[in-house]
Design a protein around this motif. Sequence first.
Motif, PDB file in Angstrom:
ATOM      1  N   ASP A 150       0.829  -1.215   0.000  1.00  0.00           N
ATOM      2  CA  ASP A 150       0.000   0.000   0.000  1.00  0.00           C
ATOM      3  C   ASP A 150       0.856   1.255   0.000  1.00  0.00           C
ATOM      4  O   ASP A 150       1.738   1.414   0.826  1.00  0.00           O
ATOM      5  N   GLU A 151       0.551   2.137  -0.932  1.00  0.00           N
ATOM      6  CA  GLU A 151       1.255   3.407  -1.150  1.00  0.00           C
ATOM      7  C   GLU A 151       2.654   3.189  -1.712  1.00  0.00           C
ATOM      8  O   GLU A 151       3.429   4.129  -1.793  1.00  0.00           O
ATOM      9  N   ASP A 182       7.069   2.686   2.761  1.00  0.00           N
ATOM     10  CA  ASP A 182       6.628   4.051   3.034  1.00  0.00           C
ATOM     11  C   ASP A 182       6.459   4.329   4.524  1.00  0.00           C
ATOM     12  O   ASP A 182       6.204   5.468   4.904  1.00  0.00           O
ATOM     13  N   ILE A 203      -4.988   5.311  -1.300  1.00  0.00           N
ATOM     14  CA  ILE A 203      -5.400   6.713  -1.087  1.00  0.00           C
ATOM     15  C   ILE A 203      -6.388   7.147  -2.169  1.00  0.00           C
ATOM     16  O   ILE A 203      -7.412   7.772  -1.888  1.00  0.00           O
ATOM     17  N   ILE A 233       0.566   1.651  -8.482  1.00  0.00           N
ATOM     18  CA  ILE A 233       1.400   2.857  -8.395  1.00  0.00           C
ATOM     19  C   ILE A 233       2.260   2.963  -9.671  1.00  0.00           C
ATOM     20  O   ILE A 233       2.815   1.973 -10.141  1.00  0.00           O
ATOM     21  N   SER A 258       5.406   9.002   0.146  1.00  0.00           N
ATOM     22  CA  SER A 258       3.950   8.960   0.166  1.00  0.00           C
ATOM     23  C   SER A 258       3.507  10.225   0.905  1.00  0.00           C
ATOM     24  O   SER A 258       4.284  10.777   1.704  1.00  0.00           O
ATOM     25  N   ASP A 273      -2.427   1.572  -4.593  1.00  0.00           N
ATOM     26  CA  ASP A 273      -2.826   2.924  -4.197  1.00  0.00           C
ATOM     27  C   ASP A 273      -4.156   2.951  -3.440  1.00  0.00           C
ATOM     28  O   ASP A 273      -5.214   3.136  -4.048  1.00  0.00           O
TER      29      ASP A 273
END
Lengths: 166, 166
Positions: B2-3, B126, B9, B62, B143, B7
């Motif tokens: 994640d990130e 991240d 977010i 990403i 991030s 993605d």
Amino acid sequence: MDEVIADPIDKFITIYQQEHGYNYTLDQMHGKEFRELLPPELDHTLREYINRKGFFRDLKVIKDSQEVLAELNKKYDVFIVSAATEFPNSLEDKQAWLADYFPFISWTNIMFCGYKIVNTDIMIDDRTKNFTRFNGRKLLFTSPHNVMLTEYERVNNWKEAAEKLL
Amino acid sequence: MDEVIADPIDKFITIYQQEHGYNYTLDQMHGKEFRELLPPELDHTLREYINRKGFFRDLKVIKDSQEVLAELNKKYDVFIVSAATEFPNSLEDKQAWLADYFPFISWTNIMFCGYKIVNTDIMIDDRTKNFTRFNGRKLLFTSPHNVMLTEYERVNNWKEAAEKLL
């Protein structure tokens, strides 16, 4: 997890008795994988059973593992590192099973993987292949398939693990 | 994941737009977690969305991560080590997502965990909390939540990671 705190062999024996009429025993496995007991025409079925949703959800707990891991968890930072990604359907079953039988192991200390590339001090495992990428103290947990191996320090059961580590 | 390669977010922004009418932007996150943008009455909803079956199944990839990881995978032994056991419903979605977008990563090299206790040479992450148990080279992947941090070697995107590592 498997053959160390969870018992898939007992479930294999039950499945092949109920669905195929075979009466396998642990004695027949001496130094062998369970798969090697199967007649060639059933060889492919074992992976199918393992990959079935639910297979890992109701395994029996290996004797004394709950009590000894609870004690080890007071002295050590215990992680459950389980080879599981080969069978993606096992992941959620395995975590739910751990929550039922080892509720003192936090999600932070659970790891589902393929290769066990961990940097812990000690690894307790029934598969010597998992020791090849590991630099710490290796304890081979006795299971029928590994009884003939001699090159590793061994614990035959959880009482012996407790004697060595507590 | 994640990130770094997936993605969440972008999905948070879409969910809070569609279900609650807010129009959050990445600029608002500068140095903050997405959760900090939410009004107090919605604070509890974020965990509920994350824990929903399917949340991780359709995340966007990403930028440049597929191409660069494919190249890195030729030079290095690449592992995907994802903090996932906090949300058990994510496990199977995450593995299916990896199979779709990173098919060159074998199940042997996938790890779902809590704490990242791995013994690799390099970690790209991240979250600085994942560096605390790690002894190798740490690369902080930029991030929105980590842009204010200065104490780690940083890669701002996958092109920069390629320049450093290929």
